[in-house]
Enzyme design. Sequence first.
Site, PDB file in Angstrom:
ATOM      1  CG  HIS A   1      34.307  33.653  29.161  1.00 13.30           C
ATOM      2  ND1 HIS A   1      35.621  33.436  29.531  1.00 13.30           N
ATOM      3  CD2 HIS A   1      34.077  34.975  29.399  1.00 13.30           C
ATOM      4  CE1 HIS A   1      36.142  34.570  29.965  1.00 13.30           C
ATOM      5  NE2 HIS A   1      35.228  35.518  29.891  1.00 13.30           N
TER       6      HIS A   1
ATOM      7  CG  ASP B   1      37.278  30.517  28.814  1.00 14.91           C
ATOM      8  OD1 ASP B   1      36.643  30.731  27.756  1.00 14.91           O
ATOM      9  OD2 ASP B   1      37.320  31.330  29.764  1.00 14.91           O
TER      10      ASP B   1
ATOM     11  CB  SER C   1      37.100  38.071  29.219  1.00 13.86           C
ATOM     12  OG  SER C   1      36.732  37.553  30.452  1.00 13.86           O
ATOM     13  N   GLY C   2      39.691  37.204  27.527  1.00 14.15           N
ATOM     14  CA  GLY C   2      40.117  36.880  26.170  1.00 14.15           C
ATOM     15  C   GLY C   2      41.440  37.477  25.779  1.00 14.15           C
TER      16      GLY C   2
END
Length: 262
Positions: free
Chosen positions: A68, A115, A209-210
């Site tokens: 994402h 994801d 995120s990530g």
Amino acid sequence: MILVLVLLMVVTTVSGCGVPSHRPDTSRVVNGKEARPYSWPWQVSLESFYPTCGGTLIAPNWVLTAAHCITFHTYRVVLAEHDMNREEGPEQSIMVAKMIIHPNWNDNCVSCGNDIALLKLEKSAVVSDKVQPACLPQHGVSLSHDQPCYITGWGRLYSGGPRATTLQQALLPVVDHSVCSQSDWWGSSVRATMVCAGGDNKSACHGDSGGPLNCVGKDGRWYVEGVTSFVDGRGCNTPKKPTVFTRVASFIPWISETMARN
């Protein structure tokens, strides 16, 4: 009940992986704090027009991140970053040559899983005492309930709060799937290909995120066991809604095959 999810945007083990030259401070402090500089040497900042996400160096020319996070056409990664507001000297900025998103990722259904994405860099990072890859876990390996792991990143310090300017770390104990999938926790929104961690007074937040969920193995090496995926829509520190990570151990065949083909 409809759960609102919030995305947190703003292989073979590599030889010599997972052993920082600058050891992280892993005293059991639950609240987040500034990380010791360069103690998480696989942490990268993923940037387009501005820093958007985190990522993990898993080989000199490969970075693991969340699917994402990939919303622009051009990215670079910055390694050996600590203070976002200062040029400190050891930073390495490398353009991303290829972005490979998991084929089963659906950006309209984050709770469907997958994801995860791989970034191939234009050139290999120079491995040093400040830039080193994390280890990948073995395929299918499980984490134990309450296992101490650490999240790292430059995300918001709390819901609606400011983004961190220096790399932060927080202790997030693992929440077993049997607990996290209970109806008053995440229920069916969390799958076996995900890892839950935290859920008390510290979690990932927007901008993390990530980035990696860092867990130390019995061999003393650090493994990237999770890729930061989502939190509850009501806030980053919602009780019984721990941070949800993509479970890296579920995707080792895809990671290995992708790196071999590209």
